[in-house]
Design a protein around this motif. Structure first.
Motif, PDB file in Angstrom:
ATOM      1  N   THR A  56       0.821  -1.213   0.000  1.00 38.25           N
ATOM      2  CA  THR A  56       0.000   0.000   0.000  1.00 38.25           C
ATOM      3  C   THR A  56       0.856   1.264   0.000  1.00 38.25           C
ATOM      4  O   THR A  56       0.652   2.161  -0.830  1.00 38.25           O
ATOM      5  N   ILE A  75       2.805   1.663  -3.338  1.00 41.06           N
ATOM      6  CA  ILE A  75       1.975   1.936  -4.511  1.00 41.06           C
ATOM      7  C   ILE A  75       1.498   3.391  -4.519  1.00 41.06           C
ATOM      8  O   ILE A  75       1.456   4.037  -5.568  1.00 41.06           O
ATOM      9  N   LYS A 114       1.566  -9.110  -0.600  1.00 41.60           N
ATOM     10  CA  LYS A 114       1.141  -7.930  -1.348  1.00 41.60           C
ATOM     11  C   LYS A 114      -0.320  -8.011  -1.791  1.00 41.60           C
ATOM     12  O   LYS A 114      -0.786  -9.051  -2.227  1.00 41.60           O
ATOM     13  N   TYR A 122      -1.228  -5.320  -3.797  1.00 41.17           N
ATOM     14  CA  TYR A 122      -1.107  -4.491  -4.996  1.00 41.17           C
ATOM     15  C   TYR A 122       0.006  -5.053  -5.882  1.00 41.17           C
ATOM     16  O   TYR A 122       0.948  -5.665  -5.379  1.00 41.17           O
TER      17      TYR A 122
END
Length: 165
Positions: free
Chosen positions: A102, A105, A130, A132
């Protein structure tokens, strides 16, 4: 139960290795922006920047990246340098631990709003949880941990350490 995963010496070796990898990927650059996420990421970024300054003649610009890690969408991302200072530059985004992805990203998203030459990520510890699609281009160690376990990074003078709790 607390386990020491990385000792001070291992962390120092990792910092040098990552700095050399960054240098090799940016050998033709006159300027490299090292952007550390405030907290452990900024501490790690400062250490990488210090090694880079010793091994390259390129200007190393340290950038602080500030966000609310629990709610980055609402808080937004702020940098200690103006957009013009990193526009069309090579950037390395640094954090201490890559958990869900998070924080990284949202940091990447912030920099992608501006034309840049290259954007890479560096982390000391890469966990495999993860949510993302983000990866660490430069990483110290990869750990497969349970979601119940916690990674604690301590940057102390002559006593850096990484613990699994």
């Amino acid at each position: 139960m607390v386990n020491r995963i990385l000792t001070h010496e291992q962390i120092q070796h990792t910092i040098k290795r990552i700095a050399y990898q960054i240098y090799e990927a940016n050998v033709d650059e006159n300027e490299i922006v090292v952007a550390g996420i405030v907290g452990g990421g900024l501490n790690f970024a400062k250490k990488i920047a210090a090694v880079l300054r010793k091994i390259t003649e390129a200007q190393i610009v340290l950038c602080k990246l500030q966000m609310d890690k629990k709610n980055p969408l609402q808080s937004g991302v702020n940098t200690s340098i103006d957009e013009e200072a990193y526009k069309n530059k090579s950037i390395v985004l640094v954090d201490d631990v890559l958990n869900s992805g998070t924080t990284l990203i949202y940091g990447v998203h912030h920099f992608l709003k501006t034309p840049i030459k290259q954007l890479k990520t560096a982390v000391l510890v890469n966990r495999n949880h993860k949510k993302y699609p983000i990866k660490a281009d430069y990483k110290g160690i990869s750990l497969s941990t349970s979601l119940n376990e916690h990674i604690r990074v301590e940057f102390e003078p002559k006593n850096d350490a990484v613990y699994l709790e």
